[in-house]
Design a protein around this motif. Structure first.
Motif, PDB file in Angstrom:
ATOM      1  N   ILE A  52      -7.266  41.576 -10.360  1.00 19.22           N
ATOM      2  CA  ILE A  52      -7.199  42.618  -9.639  1.00 19.22           C
ATOM      3  C   ILE A  52      -5.953  42.007  -8.458  1.00 19.22           C
ATOM      4  CG2 ILE A  52      -8.094  43.675  -7.428  1.00 19.22           C
ATOM      5  CD1 ILE A  52     -10.846  43.158  -9.206  1.00 19.22           C
ATOM      6  N   LYS A  53      -4.683  43.103  -8.450  1.00 20.45           N
ATOM      7  CA  LYS A  53      -3.865  42.919  -7.602  1.00 20.45           C
ATOM      8  C   LYS A  53      -3.886  43.665  -6.411  1.00 20.45           C
ATOM      9  CE  LYS A  53       0.099  40.907 -10.125  1.00 20.45           C
ATOM     10  NZ  LYS A  53       1.438  41.263 -10.222  1.00 20.45           N
ATOM     11  N   THR A  54      -3.627  43.201  -5.143  1.00 19.10           N
ATOM     12  CA  THR A  54      -3.922  44.001  -3.798  1.00 19.10           C
ATOM     13  C   THR A  54      -2.242  44.316  -3.381  1.00 19.10           C
ATOM     14  OG1 THR A  54      -6.020  42.774  -3.402  1.00 19.10           O
ATOM     15  CG2 THR A  54      -4.656  43.754  -1.544  1.00 19.10           C
ATOM     16  N   ARG A  55      -2.178  45.609  -3.309  1.00 16.74           N
ATOM     17  CA  ARG A  55      -0.978  46.150  -2.690  1.00 16.74           C
ATOM     18  C   ARG A  55      -1.200  46.432  -1.276  1.00 16.74           C
ATOM     19  NH1 ARG A  55       2.636  45.104  -6.669  1.00 16.74           N
ATOM     20  NH2 ARG A  55       1.844  46.153  -8.595  1.00 16.74           N
ATOM     21  N   ALA A  56      -0.253  46.008  -0.644  1.00 17.05           N
ATOM     22  CA  ALA A  56      -0.188  46.009   0.911  1.00 17.05           C
ATOM     23  C   ALA A  56       0.296  47.474   1.407  1.00 17.05           C
ATOM     24  CB  ALA A  56       0.717  45.178   1.666  1.00 17.05           C
ATOM     25  N   GLU A  57      -0.127  48.007   2.447  1.00 23.73           N
ATOM     26  CA  GLU A  57       0.128  49.254   3.031  1.00 23.73           C
ATOM     27  C   GLU A  57       1.603  49.405   3.159  1.00 23.73           C
ATOM     28  OE1 GLU A  57      -0.537  50.690   7.563  1.00 23.73           O
ATOM     29  OE2 GLU A  57      -2.277  51.233   6.270  1.00 23.73           O
ATOM     30  N   LYS A  58       2.039  50.554   2.822  1.00 23.92           N
ATOM     31  CA  LYS A  58       3.455  50.656   3.081  1.00 23.92           C
ATOM     32  C   LYS A  58       3.854  51.920   3.504  1.00 23.92           C
ATOM     33  CE  LYS A  58       4.417  51.310  -1.851  1.00 23.92           C
ATOM     34  NZ  LYS A  58       4.860  50.930  -2.953  1.00 23.92           N
ATOM     35  N   THR A  59       5.043  52.355   3.927  1.00 20.19           N
ATOM     36  CA  THR A  59       5.700  53.737   4.227  1.00 20.19           C
ATOM     37  C   THR A  59       6.192  54.061   2.952  1.00 20.19           C
ATOM     38  OG1 THR A  59       5.753  52.997   6.586  1.00 20.19           O
ATOM     39  CG2 THR A  59       7.039  55.137   5.777  1.00 20.19           C
ATOM     40  N   GLY A  60       6.066  55.485   2.937  1.00 28.19           N
ATOM     41  CA  GLY A  60       6.744  56.209   1.543  1.00 28.19           C
ATOM     42  C   GLY A  60       7.403  57.368   2.042  1.00 28.19           C
ATOM     43  N   ARG A  61       8.078  57.829   1.326  1.00 23.47           N
ATOM     44  CA  ARG A  61       8.759  59.230   1.573  1.00 23.47           C
ATOM     45  C   ARG A  61       8.360  60.197   0.695  1.00 23.47           C
ATOM     46  NH1 ARG A  61      11.215  60.169   5.867  1.00 23.47           N
ATOM     47  NH2 ARG A  61      12.993  61.483   4.726  1.00 23.47           N
ATOM     48  N   ASN A  62       8.062  61.458   1.509  1.00 21.78           N
ATOM     49  CA  ASN A  62       7.824  62.609   0.582  1.00 21.78           C
ATOM     50  C   ASN A  62       9.170  63.419   0.607  1.00 21.78           C
ATOM     51  OD1 ASN A  62       7.461  65.185  -0.407  1.00 21.78           O
ATOM     52  ND2 ASN A  62       5.351  65.400   0.721  1.00 21.78           N
ATOM     53  N   ILE A  63      10.068  63.308  -0.286  1.00 19.95           N
ATOM     54  CA  ILE A  63      11.228  63.717  -0.420  1.00 19.95           C
ATOM     55  C   ILE A  63      11.504  65.351  -0.271  1.00 19.95           C
ATOM     56  CG2 ILE A  63      13.371  64.054  -1.999  1.00 19.95           C
ATOM     57  CD1 ILE A  63      12.444  61.237  -3.009  1.00 19.95           C
ATOM     58  N   SER A  64      10.408  66.054  -0.940  1.00 23.20           N
ATOM     59  CA  SER A  64      10.353  67.514  -0.990  1.00 23.20           C
ATOM     60  C   SER A  64      10.114  68.293   0.630  1.00 23.20           C
ATOM     61  CB  SER A  64       9.420  67.981  -1.906  1.00 23.20           C
ATOM     62  OG  SER A  64       8.117  67.648  -1.709  1.00 23.20           O
ATOM     63  N   LYS A  65       9.419  67.346   1.179  1.00 16.84           N
ATOM     64  CA  LYS A  65       9.351  67.687   2.688  1.00 16.84           C
ATOM     65  C   LYS A  65      10.069  67.040   3.777  1.00 16.84           C
ATOM     66  CE  LYS A  65       4.489  69.582   1.750  1.00 16.84           C
ATOM     67  NZ  LYS A  65       3.032  69.219   2.040  1.00 16.84           N
ATOM     68  N   ASN A  66      10.723  65.979   3.240  1.00 20.46           N
ATOM     69  CA  ASN A  66      11.389  65.078   4.044  1.00 20.46           C
ATOM     70  C   ASN A  66      10.794  64.477   4.961  1.00 20.46           C
ATOM     71  OD1 ASN A  66      13.702  63.635   4.876  1.00 20.46           O
ATOM     72  ND2 ASN A  66      14.483  65.412   6.106  1.00 20.46           N
ATOM     73  N   THR A  67       9.354  63.971   4.849  1.00 19.18           N
ATOM     74  CA  THR A  67       8.698  63.404   5.594  1.00 19.18           C
ATOM     75  C   THR A  67       8.314  62.032   5.592  1.00 19.18           C
ATOM     76  OG1 THR A  67       6.634  64.456   4.758  1.00 19.18           O
ATOM     77  CG2 THR A  67       7.579  65.541   6.674  1.00 19.18           C
ATOM     78  N   SER A  68       7.806  60.917   6.112  1.00 19.23           N
ATOM     79  CA  SER A  68       7.248  59.732   5.842  1.00 19.23           C
ATOM     80  C   SER A  68       5.945  59.912   5.788  1.00 19.23           C
ATOM     81  CB  SER A  68       7.594  58.716   7.014  1.00 19.23           C
ATOM     82  OG  SER A  68       8.784  58.539   7.034  1.00 19.23           O
ATOM     83  N   ILE A  69       5.163  59.123   4.891  1.00 21.10           N
ATOM     84  CA  ILE A  69       3.650  59.130   4.659  1.00 21.10           C
ATOM     85  C   ILE A  69       3.457  57.471   4.615  1.00 21.10           C
ATOM     86  CG2 ILE A  69       3.494  61.182   3.609  1.00 21.10           C
ATOM     87  CD1 ILE A  69       3.469  59.710   0.858  1.00 21.10           C
TER      88      ILE A  69
END
Length: 96
Positions: A52-69
């Motif tokens: 089991i690998k743990t992925r850290a929290e990160k900021t992504g982009r919703n390109i269609s709405k041009n927002t950060s998630i």
């Protein structure tokens, strides 16, 4: 190779019925999935580990709405091959 190919190969190699081999493979996969769902890693010496690998929290982009998630931290199943297995593949499989 598909699961059906694997069942056929093992069945021929060991002289067992295909439905017995398929049941064994299904049981193996169920046990691996069940162990990982409980948070337990599965170690197969000489082959590899299902971990089991743990992925850290990160900021992504919703390109269609041009927002950060924010993508929350989460766990994912992974396979880590054994060193001998990796070396065997390196030696025996030619680069395409």
């Amino acid at each position: 190779m598909t699961k059906a190919d694997l069942v056929n190969t093992i069945s021929e190699r060991l002289g067992l019925e295909k439905n017995e081999v398929q049941g064994t493979i299904e049981a193996f996969m169920d046990e691996v999935k069940g162990s990982l769902e409980k948070g337990e890693n599965v170690y197969l010496r000489g082959f590899g580990s299902f971990i089991i690998k743990t992925r850290a929290e990160k900021t992504g982009r919703n390109i269609s709405k041009n927002t950060s998630i924010i993508i929350p931290a989460h766990n994912i199943p992974a396979f880590k091959p054994a060193k001998t297995f990796v070396n065997s593949v390196k030696e025996n499989v030619k680069v395409k």
